[in-house]
Design a protein around this motif. Structure first.
Motif, PDB file in Angstrom:
ATOM      1  N   GLN A   1      36.412  40.699  32.770  1.00  0.00           N
ATOM      2  CA  GLN A   1      35.474  41.162  33.782  1.00  0.00           C
ATOM      3  C   GLN A   1      36.170  41.534  35.101  1.00  0.00           C
ATOM      4  N   ILE A   2      37.269  40.853  35.422  1.00  0.00           N
ATOM      5  CA  ILE A   2      37.968  41.092  36.687  1.00  0.00           C
ATOM      6  C   ILE A   2      39.471  41.161  36.409  1.00  0.00           C
ATOM      7  N   LEU A   3      40.138  42.087  37.078  1.00  0.00           N
ATOM      8  CA  LEU A   3      41.584  42.207  36.952  1.00  0.00           C
ATOM      9  C   LEU A   3      42.198  42.302  38.344  1.00  0.00           C
ATOM     10  N   ARG A   4      43.210  41.470  38.599  1.00  0.00           N
ATOM     11  CA  ARG A   4      43.957  41.516  39.852  1.00  0.00           C
ATOM     12  C   ARG A   4      45.425  41.761  39.515  1.00  0.00           C
ATOM     13  N   ALA A   5      46.040  42.647  40.282  1.00  0.00           N
ATOM     14  CA  ALA A   5      47.420  43.031  39.982  1.00  0.00           C
ATOM     15  C   ALA A   5      48.338  42.722  41.166  1.00  0.00           C
ATOM     16  N   TYR A   6      49.530  42.228  40.832  1.00  0.00           N
ATOM     17  CA  TYR A   6      50.559  41.932  41.828  1.00  0.00           C
ATOM     18  C   TYR A   6      51.864  42.577  41.351  1.00  0.00           C
ATOM     19  N   VAL A   7      52.592  43.174  42.280  1.00  0.00           N
ATOM     20  CA  VAL A   7      53.870  43.799  41.953  1.00  0.00           C
ATOM     21  C   VAL A   7      54.927  43.269  42.924  1.00  0.00           C
ATOM     22  N   ASN A   8      55.967  42.697  42.344  1.00  0.00           N
ATOM     23  CA  ASN A   8      57.066  42.144  43.141  1.00  0.00           C
ATOM     24  C   ASN A   8      56.564  41.180  44.217  1.00  0.00           C
ATOM     25  N   GLY A   9      55.625  40.317  43.801  1.00  0.00           N
ATOM     26  CA  GLY A   9      55.134  39.270  44.691  1.00  0.00           C
ATOM     27  C   GLY A   9      54.083  39.695  45.679  1.00  0.00           C
ATOM     28  N   LYS A  10      53.698  40.975  45.689  1.00  0.00           N
ATOM     29  CA  LYS A  10      52.715  41.460  46.639  1.00  0.00           C
ATOM     30  C   LYS A  10      51.447  41.915  45.911  1.00  0.00           C
ATOM     31  N   TYR A  11      50.304  41.615  46.552  1.00  0.00           N
ATOM     32  CA  TYR A  11      49.012  41.999  45.986  1.00  0.00           C
ATOM     33  C   TYR A  11      48.875  43.510  45.962  1.00  0.00           C
ATOM     34  N   LEU A  12      48.472  44.048  44.801  1.00  0.00           N
ATOM     35  CA  LEU A  12      48.307  45.497  44.655  1.00  0.00           C
ATOM     36  C   LEU A  12      46.846  45.897  44.829  1.00  0.00           C
ATOM     37  N   ASP A  13      45.974  45.402  43.930  1.00  0.00           N
ATOM     38  CA  ASP A  13      44.555  45.767  44.010  1.00  0.00           C
ATOM     39  C   ASP A  13      43.791  44.964  42.954  1.00  0.00           C
ATOM     40  N   SER A  14      42.451  45.066  42.998  1.00  0.00           N
ATOM     41  CA  SER A  14      41.570  44.403  42.031  1.00  0.00           C
ATOM     42  C   SER A  14      40.557  45.395  41.497  1.00  0.00           C
ATOM     43  N   GLN A  15      40.003  45.061  40.340  1.00  0.00           N
ATOM     44  CA  GLN A  15      38.970  45.919  39.763  1.00  0.00           C
ATOM     45  C   GLN A  15      37.977  45.072  38.979  1.00  0.00           C
ATOM     46  N   TRP A  16      36.679  45.375  39.167  1.00  0.00           N
ATOM     47  CA  TRP A  16      35.612  44.678  38.471  1.00  0.00           C
ATOM     48  C   TRP A  16      34.991  45.632  37.460  1.00  0.00           C
ATOM     49  N   SER A  17      34.853  45.188  36.241  1.00  0.00           N
ATOM     50  CA  SER A  17      34.247  46.055  35.224  1.00  0.00           C
ATOM     51  C   SER A  17      32.730  46.002  35.329  1.00  0.00           C
ATOM     52  N   LYS A  18      32.057  46.968  34.752  1.00  0.00           N
ATOM     53  CA  LYS A  18      30.608  47.034  34.777  1.00  0.00           C
ATOM     54  C   LYS A  18      30.014  46.228  33.626  1.00  0.00           C
ATOM     55  N   TYR A  19      28.781  45.778  33.826  1.00  0.00           N
ATOM     56  CA  TYR A  19      28.095  44.983  32.804  1.00  0.00           C
ATOM     57  C   TYR A  19      27.976  45.778  31.500  1.00  0.00           C
ATOM     58  N   GLY A  20      28.342  45.139  30.412  1.00  0.00           N
ATOM     59  CA  GLY A  20      28.243  45.782  29.107  1.00  0.00           C
ATOM     60  C   GLY A  20      29.400  46.685  28.762  1.00  0.00           C
ATOM     61  N   VAL A  21      30.345  46.866  29.687  1.00  0.00           N
ATOM     62  CA  VAL A  21      31.526  47.691  29.423  1.00  0.00           C
ATOM     63  C   VAL A  21      32.681  46.768  29.034  1.00  0.00           C
ATOM     64  N   PHE A  22      33.168  46.917  27.809  1.00  0.00           N
ATOM     65  CA  PHE A  22      34.168  45.984  27.295  1.00  0.00           C
ATOM     66  C   PHE A  22      35.573  46.586  27.252  1.00  0.00           C
TER      67      PHE A  22
END
Length: 415
Positions: A345-366
């Protein structure tokens, strides 16, 4: 939980299960044979109409059980139905827990002490807004159906989450149960005929040699119906059923509520008047191990499904990998992006120790694509991805095959 991947620039709610149903008899009953003759459940050869209500033992404390069961009996129930919640009893393979509010034997004995039956749905599937239907770690094969039918009063239960009577529903259903019990013999032995008045209006008649009982149904959601039965006219409100135990007098109508209505009054929490007694403190999560060092509990050469890796012990799973870039690598570019095919449902990304971005998926989207521009450096680069779930699907076609976490691929795109 977290896991570490090998180095690479590219790496890769209602299915219905047959639930065996057991009827546990109370100490005071003399029944020895429980069966079904095609018309009704039989106990020692006698046909019965058993009215059952659900109490899910893990969702209340053991101390609440006696009062909940007592109120259920007073409301006209004959039996208490419950699933067996296997992922609560066996959170880890071959490690079992039947303590506290998971004490199934104690729950059954408490029902037994009140003189009620128990309908035990041993599963393993649970269709009751229970995470993954208790099926975490199991692979479902085929589906089958059974001879038992249950009905639902939706989510407005006659008893609320605190065990209080939810009026007028509790009293309204108590009246229904009394009427149904009064015509049990007719319902289980009478010949059944149906009169179709068209426009979704019907009369169903159960008749024995001694007495007849009638159900007048109006399935129209907006308009009342007038039914002429045996020369007498009856008005049946929209979307309701009238019950006539003697086919002459209306004893109950599902839309006409004749019981008291209770209103819950919410009182202000006195603790809010004393802010000095409430002290909040924030504790930041230490992510150095995963974000900066790239260390996990296990190392694998392929991406793992989050259900399989976490086994429902956590809603979080770290995926980490390192990428070593050289100047002559074909993928190397000052304009690069990280592309992740995720199913959590949620993805958070870090590159070389630094926060990159986050993304939330929509309901029913797998299946969701996360893609963001990144700046990598020549040499060693660490990519850490945090997959979060907010519960797993617990019903639907092939819901057990829905992937969670990061199924991949995870790609570095150079331009």
């Amino acid at each position: 939980m977290d896991m570490k991947m090998g180095s690479s620039s590219r790496f890769n709610c209602c299915a219905i299960l047959f639930c065996f149903t057991f009827l546990t008899l109370n100490l005071f009953a003399s029944a020895t044979i429980v069966s079904h003759d095609g018309r009704a459940i039989t106990i020692d050869g006698k046909r019965r109409v058993l009215l059952s209500g659900s109490i899910h033992y893990p969702r209340s404390t053991a101390e609440m059980w006696p009062d909940l069961i007592k109120k259920s009996k007073e409301g006209g129930l004959d039996a208490i139905e419950t699933y067996v919640f296997w992922n609560a009893h066996e959170p880890t393979r071959r490690q079992y827990d039947f303590s506290g509010n998971l004490d199934l034997v104690r729950f059954i004995k408490t029902v037994q002490a009140e003189g009620l039956y128990v309908v035990l749905r041993i599963g393993p599937y649970v269709c009751a807004e229970w995470n993954y239907g208790t099926m975490v770690g199991l692979i479902l094969g085929e589906a089958a159906g059974g001879p038992y039918i249950t009905t639902s009063y939706d989510y407005d239960a006659p008893l609320d989450e605190f065990g209080n009577l939810n009026q007028p529903k509790w009293g309204h259903l108590k009246q229904l149960h009394e009427v149904l019990h009064s015509i049990e013999e007719t319902l289980t032995h009478g010949n059944i005929t149906t009169i179709d008045y068209h426009n979704s209006v019907t009369a169903t008649i159960y008749a024995t040699e001694k007495v007849s009982s009638c159900f007048l149904g109006n399935a129209n959601s907006t308009s009342d119906a007038t039914i002429d039965l045996h020369g007498t006219k009856y008005t049946v409100p929209a979307w309701s059923v009238s019950i006539l135990p003697d086919c002459q007098n209306v004893a109950y109508n599902t839309a006409k509520v004749k019981t008291q209505t209770s209103v819950m009054i919410k009182k202000k929490n006195q603790a809010e008047d004393e802010p000095s007694s409430l002290k909040w403190s924030w504790r930041p999560e230490n992510t150095d191990r995963t974000v900066i060092l790239g260390k996990g509990h296990i190392q694998t050469s392929q991406l793992l499904d989050q259900k399989a890796a976490a086994n429902d012990a956590s809603d979080y799973l770290w995926y980490m990998t390192s990428v070593h870039l050289k100047k002559d690598d074909s993928i190397w570019s000052r304009d690069m992006s990280l592309r992740v095919n995720g199913s959590g449902q949620i993805l958070r990304a870090y590159v070389n120790g630094k926060y990159l971005d986050s993304q939330w998926s929509k309901y029913g989207v797998f299946s969701d694509i996360f893609e963001k521009n990144i700046k990598l450096k020549l040499g060693h680069n660490l990519i850490s991805l945090l997959s979060s779930t907010v519960g797993l699907a617990n019903y639907g076609p092939k819901y057990d095959l829905i992937q969670t976490g990061i199924p991949g691929p995870v790609e570095l795109v150079g331009r």
